[in-house]
Scaffold this active site. Structure first.
Site, mmCIF file in Angstrom:
data_model
loop_
_atom_site.group_PDB
_atom_site.id
_atom_site.type_symbol
_atom_site.label_atom_id
_atom_site.label_comp_id
_atom_site.label_asym_id
_atom_site.label_seq_id
_atom_site.Cartn_x
_atom_site.Cartn_y
_atom_site.Cartn_z
ATOM 1 C CE LYS A 65 -10.495 71.172 30.544
ATOM 2 N NZ LYS A 65 -9.148 70.603 30.683
ATOM 3 C CD GLN A 66 -11.622 69.889 25.575
ATOM 4 O OE1 GLN A 66 -11.176 69.749 26.706
ATOM 5 N NE2 GLN A 66 -10.869 70.180 24.541
ATOM 6 C CD GLU A 85 -7.879 67.696 28.574
ATOM 7 O OE1 GLU A 85 -7.996 68.731 29.249
ATOM 8 O OE2 GLU A 85 -6.826 67.342 28.026
ATOM 9 C CD1 TRP A 134 -5.584 68.720 21.793
ATOM 10 C CD2 TRP A 134 -7.001 68.038 20.205
ATOM 11 N NE1 TRP A 134 -6.850 69.136 22.149
ATOM 12 C CE2 TRP A 134 -7.743 68.732 21.183
ATOM 13 C CE3 TRP A 134 -7.693 67.507 19.113
ATOM 14 C CZ2 TRP A 134 -9.126 68.928 21.099
ATOM 15 C CZ3 TRP A 134 -9.068 67.699 19.040
ATOM 16 C CH2 TRP A 134 -9.760 68.403 20.015
ATOM 17 C CG ASP A 135 -3.877 72.621 22.339
ATOM 18 O OD1 ASP A 135 -3.740 71.437 22.666
ATOM 19 O OD2 ASP A 135 -4.391 73.470 23.085
HETATM 20 O O1 IFM Z 1 -5.132 70.151 24.434
HETATM 21 C C1 IFM Z 1 -5.841 70.889 25.377
HETATM 22 C C2 IFM Z 1 -7.068 70.114 25.780
HETATM 23 O O2 IFM Z 1 -7.917 69.882 24.689
HETATM 24 C C3 IFM Z 1 -7.806 70.847 26.861
HETATM 25 N N1 IFM Z 1 -6.926 71.050 28.011
HETATM 26 C C4 IFM Z 1 -5.732 71.787 27.695
HETATM 27 C C5 IFM Z 1 -4.954 71.144 26.567
HETATM 28 C C6 IFM Z 1 -3.765 72.020 26.182
HETATM 29 O O3 IFM Z 1 -4.180 73.250 25.702
#
Ligand code: IFM
Length: 509
Positions: free
Chosen positions: A320-321, A199, A60-61
């Site tokens: 994580k984010q 994640e 999804w990046d």
């Molecule tokens: O898509 C990302 C995810 O949001 C975080 N881990 C790495 C992936 C790939 O960059």
């Protein structure tokens, strides 16, 4: 290279590190995808073309990467979306195989468009191979629909929308309508067994099966998307309506049903009005952050630390984010509030709502993904007095690859999301440029020590050059056009004629 740099370069005076890192980011993005590959069937890999990390897969990046291309090389953004379009049938198959309708794009994809996500993941802290449930991140399909809309908004490429974009978006909306299930208990729709962008939270504590229910980011974005698609469907002229009906079999009854889902998706809130990252989130335990900070040098990958200790991140309020906060990255606070209102939730003042959610979640986030600081830096712009915190997050994001802050991941491949995301922060947050069909609205707010910033962007087939100084900024139009175009700074709206320049004096830069 001269031609590429003349369109893509960013000049920053007053912050040598930012200048260097941003140019490094532009360089790597252009090596990954430039107008030379516009006719090649390839997507935008999360780790560029500089190493074998993630085996070159597309995630999804793109949501973070495509804004750079929309504004500088729209033909590349289009090519990346065409990569998705060519894999629409694979996404339809994937939805069907999982018992859904429409198109469900895989979390990781490569050549043929089928799911490529690994099932086990190496934990360097323990030396173990742990189960990897990340394919449950169905929100990748939301990102694709969002990217189509953004590309079309920035380029007015109606041909793309008509021939390809609409079909992808309707099939994606149909998938979300089929995964959302109405419960008799609360008369609300629930999206179950998915993962949000965070994640670490792969499943409920102790559960056998992967996924959590009612991820706030997923549910709000689904309601937002269904709303967009309902409007698009109703606004189509007869010819376009027939075309999309022929391609997808969509009809009035199906779209009517989407209204009920849009208005009744479920979000959990606590008594302080904080959105639960997912249903049941508030029942998780608090993590003893200080204990882990003292024990480990770097706790960004708390998931690996906890697993290596025989524990599990599923048990704790640890992200994580940015997850719930991602909503303020994809949508403005006003749009978030509007979408939640549509779903039947009144969140009061949207900036207060953002602030309290920000305060709550940022304390519980370890920034184990380089994308996290991008989101944090970008959304702080909405909070008064947030500039200093935003600068700190921006700097962390800039450092990601140049200093390999994750300790070894950069040599496996750079991170295109953080690279493009930092550039977007300059355009959208620092310069505060909002794009409209016939004007730009600007709210510049640069770090105090920046003396000058300059860059070009494309918008609606026209090229503009921006130059910001401490007390004034200039916008130069470099294209030939007849339809009037305006620049709106703090309510002062001036027409910018073709090949002309306008200057605004700034109160506070
Ligand atoms: O898509 C990302 C995810 O949001 C975080 N881990 C790495 C992936 C790939 O960059």
């Amino acid at each position: 290279w001269d031609a590429l740099w003349s369109m893509a370069d960013f000049i920053i005076d007053g912050d040598r590190f930012a200048q260097k890192a941003i140019r490094l980011h532009i360089y790597h993005l252009l090596v990954t995808a430039s107008p030379h590959n516009k006719d090649i069937d390839t997507g935008l890999p999360a780790r560029g073309l500089h190493g074998e990390a993630y085996r070159g897969h597309i995630f999804w990046d793109e949501l973070f990467v495509l804004p750079f291309y929309n504004l500088h090389f729209p033909e590349i953004a289009r090519a990346a979306l065409m990569y998705r379009y060519r894999r629409l049938d694979a996404a339809r198959d994937y939805a069907r195989e999982n018992g859904f309708k429409g198109a469900m794009y895989p979390w990781q994809t490569a050549n043929d468009g089928y799911e490529e996500t690994q099932k086990i993941h190496y934990n360097p802290v323990s030396g173990d191979w742990d189960p990897d449930l990340s394919r449950k991140q169905r929100h990748v399909s939301l990102a694709i629909a969002y990217n189509v809309l953004n590309y079309c908004r920035s380029t007015n490429d109606r041909e793309f929308m008509h021939k390809y974009g609409a079909e992808m978006m309707f099939e994606i909306a149909r998938f979300w309508a089929s995964i959302a299930q109405k419960s008799d208990d609360d008369n609300r729709y629930h999206i179950r067994k998915v993962m949000g962008p965070d994640e670490f939270q792969e499943k409920y504590p102790g559960a056998e099966e992967g996924g959590i229910d009612d991820n706030a980011y997923t549910n709000v974005m689904t309601s937002w998307l269904l709303n967009k698609m309902i409007h698009l469907y109703n606004d189509f002229d007869n010819e376009k309506l027939k075309d999309i009906q022929d391609k997808t079999g969509i009809n009035d009854q199906e779209v009517e049903k989407w209204k009920d889902i849009r208005d009744n998706l479920y979000i959990e809130f606590n008594d302080d009005g904080i959105m639960a990252q997912f249903k049941g989130y508030f029942d998780l335990e608090e993590l003893d952050w200080d204990k882990y900070r003292k024990k480990y040098n770097n706790i960004r990958r708390m998931d690996r630390i906890l697993k290596a200790e025989g524990d599990s991140p599923d048990k704790y309020k640890v992200a994580k984010q940015a997850d719930a906060l991602m909503l303020f990255y994809t949508l403005s606070p006003e749009q978030v509030k509007k979408a939640l209102n549509q779903m039947g939730y009144d969140v009061g003042d949207e900036i207060e709502f953002l602030k309290k959610n920000y305060k709550y979640y940022t304390k519980r986030t370890s920034h184990g993904s380089t994308l996290s600081y991008v989101v944090h830096a970008a959304i702080i712009k909405y909070m008064k007095d947030g500039q200093d915190a935003s600068n700190v997050c921006f700097k962390h994001a800039l450092e990601s690859d140049i200093y390999d802050t994750q300790g070894g991941t950069t040599k496996e491949g750079i991170h295109t999301g953080v690279m493009a995301g930092t550039i977007d922060i300059i355009v959208e947050s620092f310069a505060g440029i909002e794009l409209f069909k016939d004007h730009f609205a600007l709210k510049p707010s640069f770090p105090d020590h920046w003396k000058h910033a300059g860059f070009r962007i494309h918008h609606m087939n026209r090229t503009f050059e921006f130059a910001f100084f401490n007390d004034e900024f200039k916008v130069v139009s470099l294209s030939e056009y007849e339809e009037p175009f305006y620049i709106n700074y703090n309510g002062d709206k001036k027409e910018l004629k073709s090949h002309d320049t306008i200057t605004f004096q700034m109160k506070n830069h």
